[in-house]
Design an enzyme around this catalytic site. Structure first.
Site, PDB file in Angstrom:
ATOM      1  N   CYS A  93       0.814  -1.223   0.000  1.00 15.76           N
ATOM      2  CA  CYS A  93       0.000   0.000   0.000  1.00 15.76           C
ATOM      3  C   CYS A  93       0.845   1.269   0.000  1.00 15.76           C
ATOM      4  O   CYS A  93       0.453   2.285  -0.579  1.00 15.76           O
ATOM      5  CB  CYS A  93      -0.971   0.007   1.174  1.00 15.76           C
ATOM      6  N   HIS A 164      -2.664   1.040   6.850  1.00 17.37           N
ATOM      7  CA  HIS A 164      -2.837   1.119   5.404  1.00 17.37           C
ATOM      8  C   HIS A 164      -2.564   2.543   4.921  1.00 17.37           C
ATOM      9  O   HIS A 164      -2.983   3.517   5.549  1.00 17.37           O
ATOM     10  CB  HIS A 164      -4.270   0.710   5.051  1.00 17.37           C
TER      11      HIS A 164
END
Length: 227
Positions: A93, A164
């Site tokens: 990510c 994330h």
């Protein structure tokens, strides 16, 4: 699913990473130390993207599912040159957020290298195909792994990472949230070069407001390099 070593939210390491990928030294990744107007003034200008690192809590996952169900019913139009890709590599990510940040800002010069080659190779592909292309890109994998190991905390591949990265960019006057875990880009309303920093900060605050008992948020920005 292929698993990479997670990137640290360390601006020095991320700056070194984008330069290794071919981004001009005129640009760097910078800490955003606060989201209030007075602290936002400290961010070097121009600011081309915000990068948010946040915990994937149960509250957030519930919001993400509801958001998906709501938006999939609407046929939203996006600029043809909005670069969006899915994430199919576990812990990629950070790299995906950096790609989204750079690829959607034409002012950010990219020299010949891993990133430019990837963007040219995937220009006509779908978001899903771009995600698969990254998964198979050995040069990108090698560069990511090399820089990930330079982070302050070398998390092992098998560790469960619950944080994330996403990118926030201004594309043709619309503030976009670009998250490779989502099926499509998310619009957050109008913005401009003059208001982007405050508008992006507002979106970051909304993420934080959904998890008022959570403190594990980090905000970074893609900015002009400090002299």
């Amino acid at each position: 699913m292929l698993t990479w070593t997670p990137l640290e939210s360390n601006p020095e390491v991320l700056t070194k990473y984008i330069h290794k990928l071919g981004v001009s030294p005129a640009w760097s990744v910078t800490d955003v130390i606060g989201l209030e107007d007075d602290t936002l003034e400290w961010i070097p200008r121009p600011v081309k993207a915000f990068i948010l690192l946040f915990p994937c809590s149960e509250t957030y996952e519930k919001h993400r599912a509801e958001e998906h169900d709501r938006i999939k019913e609407v046929e939203e139009q996006h600029p043809e040159d909005l670069f969006y890709m899915r994430q199919f590599t576990h812990n990629a990510c950070g790299t995906v957020a950096l790609i989204h940040s750079v690829a959607n800002n034409k002012e950010v010069d990219i020299d010949r290298g891993v990133l430019k080659d990837f963007l040219e190779k995937t220009a006509s592909l779908s978001p899903e195909e771009r995600g698969r292309a990254l998964e198979k890109d050995e040069k990108f994998t090698a560069d990511h792994e090399a820089l990930a190991q330079e982070g302050q905390t070398n998390a092992a591949n098998h560790e469960k990472v619950i944080h994330h990265f996403i990118a926030l960019v201004n594309k043709e006057g619309t503030l976009y949230e670009l998250d490779g875990r989502k099926s499509f880009p998310i619009k957050h309303g109008p913005t401009s070069e003059e208001t982007f920093v405050k508008d992006a900060a507002k979106v970051c605050k909304e993420f934080m407001a959904r998890d008022p008992n959570e403190v594990r948020f980090t905000v970074l920005a893609l900015t002009a390099a400090q002299q």
